[in-house]
Design a protein around this motif. Sequence first.
Motif, PDB file in Angstrom:
ATOM      1  N   ILE A  79       0.843  -1.189   0.000  1.00  0.00           N
ATOM      2  CA  ILE A  79       0.000   0.000   0.000  1.00  0.00           C
ATOM      3  C   ILE A  79       0.884   1.247   0.000  1.00  0.00           C
ATOM      4  CG2 ILE A  79      -1.849   1.199   1.211  1.00  0.00           C
ATOM      5  CD1 ILE A  79      -2.558  -1.472   2.542  1.00  0.00           C
ATOM      6  N   PRO A  80       0.740   2.118  -0.977  1.00  0.00           N
ATOM      7  CA  PRO A  80       1.563   3.333  -1.013  1.00  0.00           C
ATOM      8  C   PRO A  80       1.294   4.238   0.196  1.00  0.00           C
ATOM      9  CG  PRO A  80       0.480   2.945  -3.133  1.00  0.00           C
ATOM     10  CD  PRO A  80      -0.150   2.014  -2.145  1.00  0.00           C
ATOM     11  N   ASP A  81       2.348   4.908   0.622  1.00  0.00           N
ATOM     12  CA  ASP A  81       2.278   5.919   1.690  1.00  0.00           C
ATOM     13  C   ASP A  81       1.807   5.351   3.029  1.00  0.00           C
ATOM     14  OD1 ASP A  81       3.029   7.804  -0.247  1.00  0.00           O
ATOM     15  OD2 ASP A  81       0.931   8.136  -0.807  1.00  0.00           O
ATOM     16  N   ARG A  82       2.013   4.040   3.217  1.00  0.00           N
ATOM     17  CA  ARG A  82       1.716   3.438   4.512  1.00  0.00           C
ATOM     18  C   ARG A  82       3.003   2.887   5.100  1.00  0.00           C
ATOM     19  NH1 ARG A  82      -1.562   4.639   7.766  1.00  0.00           N
ATOM     20  NH2 ARG A  82      -1.562   2.535   8.701  1.00  0.00           N
ATOM     21  N   PRO A  83       3.190   2.943   6.412  1.00  0.00           N
ATOM     22  CA  PRO A  83       4.436   2.443   7.012  1.00  0.00           C
ATOM     23  C   PRO A  83       4.492   0.917   7.037  1.00  0.00           C
ATOM     24  CG  PRO A  83       2.941   3.192   8.723  1.00  0.00           C
ATOM     25  CD  PRO A  83       2.286   3.555   7.425  1.00  0.00           C
ATOM     26  N   LYS A  84       5.719   0.414   7.122  1.00  0.00           N
ATOM     27  CA  LYS A  84       5.987  -1.015   7.276  1.00  0.00           C
ATOM     28  C   LYS A  84       5.360  -1.848   6.155  1.00  0.00           C
ATOM     29  CE  LYS A  84       6.191  -0.652  12.332  1.00  0.00           C
ATOM     30  NZ  LYS A  84       5.673  -1.154  13.625  1.00  0.00           N
ATOM     31  N   GLN A  85       5.617  -1.414   4.902  1.00  0.00           N
ATOM     32  CA  GLN A  85       5.104  -2.141   3.751  1.00  0.00           C
ATOM     33  C   GLN A  85       6.240  -2.915   3.061  1.00  0.00           C
ATOM     34  OE1 GLN A  85       1.571  -2.002   2.882  1.00  0.00           O
ATOM     35  NE2 GLN A  85       1.719  -1.200   4.978  1.00  0.00           N
ATOM     36  N   LYS A  86       5.872  -3.819   2.174  1.00  0.00           N
ATOM     37  CA  LYS A  86       6.855  -4.550   1.386  1.00  0.00           C
ATOM     38  C   LYS A  86       7.560  -3.598   0.414  1.00  0.00           C
ATOM     39  CE  LYS A  86       4.880  -9.233   1.292  1.00  0.00           C
ATOM     40  NZ  LYS A  86       3.731  -9.111   2.192  1.00  0.00           N
ATOM     41  N   SER A  87       8.738  -3.987  -0.007  1.00  0.00           N
ATOM     42  CA  SER A  87       9.469  -3.188  -0.983  1.00  0.00           C
ATOM     43  C   SER A  87       8.873  -3.393  -2.373  1.00  0.00           C
ATOM     44  CB  SER A  87      10.949  -3.591  -0.989  1.00  0.00           C
ATOM     45  OG  SER A  87      11.104  -4.928  -1.440  1.00  0.00           O
ATOM     46  N   ALA A  88       9.201  -2.467  -3.265  1.00  0.00           N
ATOM     47  CA  ALA A  88       8.712  -2.587  -4.640  1.00  0.00           C
ATOM     48  C   ALA A  88       9.231  -3.859  -5.303  1.00  0.00           C
ATOM     49  CB  ALA A  88       9.134  -1.357  -5.445  1.00  0.00           C
ATOM     50  N   LYS A  89      10.422  -4.278  -4.934  1.00  0.00           N
ATOM     51  CA  LYS A  89      10.999  -5.492  -5.500  1.00  0.00           C
ATOM     52  C   LYS A  89      10.191  -6.713  -5.087  1.00  0.00           C
ATOM     53  CE  LYS A  89      15.382  -8.000  -5.806  1.00  0.00           C
ATOM     54  NZ  LYS A  89      16.793  -8.051  -5.358  1.00  0.00           N
ATOM     55  N   GLU A  90       9.666  -6.710  -3.868  1.00  0.00           N
ATOM     56  CA  GLU A  90       8.846  -7.827  -3.407  1.00  0.00           C
ATOM     57  C   GLU A  90       7.452  -7.785  -4.021  1.00  0.00           C
ATOM     58  OE1 GLU A  90       9.643  -8.951   1.039  1.00  0.00           O
ATOM     59  OE2 GLU A  90       9.809  -6.764   0.871  1.00  0.00           O
ATOM     60  N   CYS A  91       6.931  -6.597  -4.231  1.00  0.00           N
ATOM     61  CA  CYS A  91       5.554  -6.457  -4.702  1.00  0.00           C
ATOM     62  C   CYS A  91       5.417  -6.712  -6.200  1.00  0.00           C
ATOM     63  CB  CYS A  91       5.029  -5.066  -4.377  1.00  0.00           C
ATOM     64  SG  CYS A  91       4.861  -4.749  -2.599  1.00  0.00           S
ATOM     65  N   HIS A  92       6.406  -6.303  -6.979  1.00  0.00           N
ATOM     66  CA  HIS A  92       6.259  -6.339  -8.430  1.00  0.00           C
ATOM     67  C   HIS A  92       5.959  -7.728  -8.990  1.00  0.00           C
ATOM     68  CE1 HIS A  92       6.803  -5.221 -12.613  1.00  0.00           C
ATOM     69  NE2 HIS A  92       7.677  -6.201 -12.744  1.00  0.00           N
ATOM     70  N   PRO A  93       6.668  -8.795  -8.590  1.00  0.00           N
ATOM     71  CA  PRO A  93       6.375 -10.102  -9.192  1.00  0.00           C
ATOM     72  C   PRO A  93       4.936 -10.563  -9.005  1.00  0.00           C
ATOM     73  CG  PRO A  93       8.450 -10.174  -7.992  1.00  0.00           C
ATOM     74  CD  PRO A  93       7.801  -8.881  -7.645  1.00  0.00           C
ATOM     75  N   VAL A  94       4.299 -10.153  -7.919  1.00  0.00           N
ATOM     76  CA  VAL A  94       2.920 -10.586  -7.658  1.00  0.00           C
ATOM     77  C   VAL A  94       1.923  -9.636  -8.311  1.00  0.00           C
ATOM     78  CG1 VAL A  94       1.216 -11.060  -5.857  1.00  0.00           C
ATOM     79  CG2 VAL A  94       3.602 -11.715  -5.518  1.00  0.00           C
ATOM     80  N   LEU A  95       2.133  -8.344  -8.146  1.00  0.00           N
ATOM     81  CA  LEU A  95       1.173  -7.371  -8.676  1.00  0.00           C
ATOM     82  C   LEU A  95       1.207  -7.310 -10.201  1.00  0.00           C
ATOM     83  CD1 LEU A  95       1.598  -4.428  -6.128  1.00  0.00           C
ATOM     84  CD2 LEU A  95      -0.066  -6.285  -6.120  1.00  0.00           C
ATOM     85  N   SER A  96       2.327  -7.650 -10.809  1.00  0.00           N
ATOM     86  CA  SER A  96       2.406  -7.610 -12.274  1.00  0.00           C
ATOM     87  C   SER A  96       1.725  -8.799 -12.922  1.00  0.00           C
ATOM     88  CB  SER A  96       3.869  -7.558 -12.714  1.00  0.00           C
ATOM     89  OG  SER A  96       4.577  -8.713 -12.270  1.00  0.00           O
ATOM     90  N   ARG A  97       1.368  -9.790 -12.135  1.00  0.00           N
ATOM     91  CA  ARG A  97       0.694 -10.974 -12.673  1.00  0.00           C
ATOM     92  C   ARG A  97      -0.562 -11.255 -11.853  1.00  0.00           C
ATOM     93  NH1 ARG A  97       5.071 -15.655 -13.240  1.00  0.00           N
ATOM     94  NH2 ARG A  97       3.309 -16.600 -14.342  1.00  0.00           N
ATOM     95  N   PRO A  98      -1.586 -10.434 -11.998  1.00  0.00           N
ATOM     96  CA  PRO A  98      -2.804 -10.627 -11.189  1.00  0.00           C
ATOM     97  C   PRO A  98      -3.504 -11.938 -11.549  1.00  0.00           C
ATOM     98  CG  PRO A  98      -3.169  -8.991 -12.905  1.00  0.00           C
ATOM     99  CD  PRO A  98      -1.698  -9.303 -12.927  1.00  0.00           C
ATOM    100  N   VAL A  99      -4.132 -12.508 -10.551  1.00  0.00           N
ATOM    101  CA  VAL A  99      -4.843 -13.774 -10.729  1.00  0.00           C
ATOM    102  C   VAL A  99      -6.256 -13.489 -11.217  1.00  0.00           C
ATOM    103  CG1 VAL A  99      -5.674 -15.855  -9.566  1.00  0.00           C
ATOM    104  CG2 VAL A  99      -3.457 -14.878  -8.957  1.00  0.00           C
ATOM    105  N   GLU A 100      -6.640 -14.162 -12.295  1.00  0.00           N
ATOM    106  CA  GLU A 100      -7.993 -14.023 -12.825  1.00  0.00           C
ATOM    107  C   GLU A 100      -8.858 -15.110 -12.191  1.00  0.00           C
ATOM    108  OE1 GLU A 100     -11.098 -12.455 -14.330  1.00  0.00           O
ATOM    109  OE2 GLU A 100      -9.155 -11.538 -14.806  1.00  0.00           O
ATOM    110  N   CYS A 101      -9.574 -14.740 -11.142  1.00  0.00           N
ATOM    111  CA  CYS A 101     -10.321 -15.747 -10.386  1.00  0.00           C
ATOM    112  C   CYS A 101     -11.486 -16.331 -11.181  1.00  0.00           C
ATOM    113  CB  CYS A 101     -10.839 -15.139  -9.081  1.00  0.00           C
ATOM    114  SG  CYS A 101      -9.528 -14.806  -7.883  1.00  0.00           S
TER     115      CYS A 101
END
Length: 610
Positions: free
Chosen positions: A377-399
């Motif tokens: 979540i942008p602008d929130r403390p204690k979040q994952k790094s962009a490096k951790e987020c990108h592999p998951v967010l760039s490939r969203p799951v089509e439920c």
Amino acid sequence: MSMKTIAFLQDASSCFPVLLLISSLTLASSPYFSLALSDSETAFIARRQLLSLPEGGKLPDDYESHVKLKFTFENPRLRRAYIALQAWKSAVHSDPLKTTHSWEGPNVCDYKGVFCAHALDDRKLIVVAGIDINHADIAGYLPVELGLLTDLALFHINTNRFCGIIPKSFSELTILHELDVSNNRFVGPFPEVVISLPALKFLDLRYNNFEGELPSALFEKDLDALFLNNNRFVSIIPETFGSSPASVIVVANNKLSGCIPKSIGKMFNTLNEIVLQNNNLTGCLPVEMGMLGNVTVLDISSNSFSGVLGKTFKGLGKVEELNVANNMLTGFASDDICRLPSLKNFTFSSNYFNGEAESCQPSKRRDCVFDDVSNCIPDRPKQKSAKECHPVLSRPVECSQSMCGGGSPQPRPKPQLPKQKPLKPKPPKEEESPVTRERPPPLKLPPPVVKPPKPVSKPSKQEESPETRERSPPPKLPPPVIKPPTPVPKQEESPITRERSPPVIKPPPPVEKPPKQEESPVTRERSPPPKLPPPVVKPPTPPVHSPPPPPVHSPPPPVHSPPPPVHSPPPLSPPSAPIVSKPPPKKEVILPPTIGFQYSSPPPPKFPGY
């Protein structure tokens, strides 16, 4: 240091072993102290049980009649209870709190942990109706004689050290209402004997070593509470899961895999608490979970769920504890969820949410606890790094395309192969041979300059001489029988047959990068298109009369030979009629009808109380 101090320390050191012994005895007598069993002791107790089991795991119908006792009893049922409880006392390996020391004499209703009441089917009879020895720290096993307690309604033995299995003789306890064997050392597959208990409503098997699959019949049983957590079950959740009328289901801390069945939506009237924490569950959350309007506790944390929290989750109107932490969930934590009227705690930390409503932020509500750390979540403390987020967010799951959860799954379309139709000859058009597709039409080339050949003693290769293209016809061959073409055309010889001659030393100069031409007379034995019209032959240049070389009868070249050079001259003399000679015998090459086509191949914090 004074002599008095030294003497005091010496006295104290000599008393220390005594104090240690007294403290250990005090702890042993404490109701909260438990002497853990070693693996060898556990195996020894389980072996004792297996040796004591009769054939089939059940007692004979007339077993108690063969037991001779010196006591008299008020009724036969108390006599059977005495036989059962004495057999159980003999199966005790350790009893540090001396719970079973009072199990002496015929008055079984005075035994510690044993409760008597009037029989349900005969109010004049006193029977053993319940056993409750929770927290007694007894080590032992359950003997088969416990099947004689047919009036038992309650059987509570949690927090002991019982080992082995639950015997099949428990099927005789037809009015058993509550069975609690939690926090012991029981092993083996799921004790299916409990499914045969017709009056059972409360089943607690947690904190044991049961393993294997969960039977689907378990969730079709009329239970009110089911506790299976902290075992070693490895199955999927059966599709019958939604058929359970239980108000509380806890299967946390196992090794369950697969998806949450969509049948969970059938539990909307009865289910109050469901805890699936810390398993190996995957897939999207089914939209049917939003139908659980009576649920107050929903914990699916520490799994591998993916996708988003659907809009249907706003249907959880009575939920107080909602925990989805430690998964692979993405999307937006919506205002509809964070403003649920009964919500007290919403934990969605350690996921991949990339947005949240303002009402989901921890500082916005005092009556509810929110935990959003370790997300994206942008602008929130204690979040994952962009490096951790990108592999998951760039490939969203089509439920909606998933095989479970998130929507109605649609089967993937299988690639359909085109139907293969047999080849039919079409006389008006020239059909291409499967071997020579997309060849350009033959080019008209000027006649080459012919030089006289030099005598060659031994031919090295089988090539055609550009000077002596005319071969002598084969001696006295019968006319060939020409059959109509079939779906796989036969290999016929060219209408104009030429004989091979020995090669010459100086061949004519090649033409640089010419376009592909018609097949050479050498390679005429490829399968031609069916029923080709006779070729138009132009009159050739005057032949050079040289003695014809002896015919070399060599086998025909392979079918897949490269195309000949383009400077092959026309025949030396115009034939009056096509002369067809019988080709030498060779194996037919049957080409598959689809040549040229390719088809694409298709551990988080524990919830209080569990």
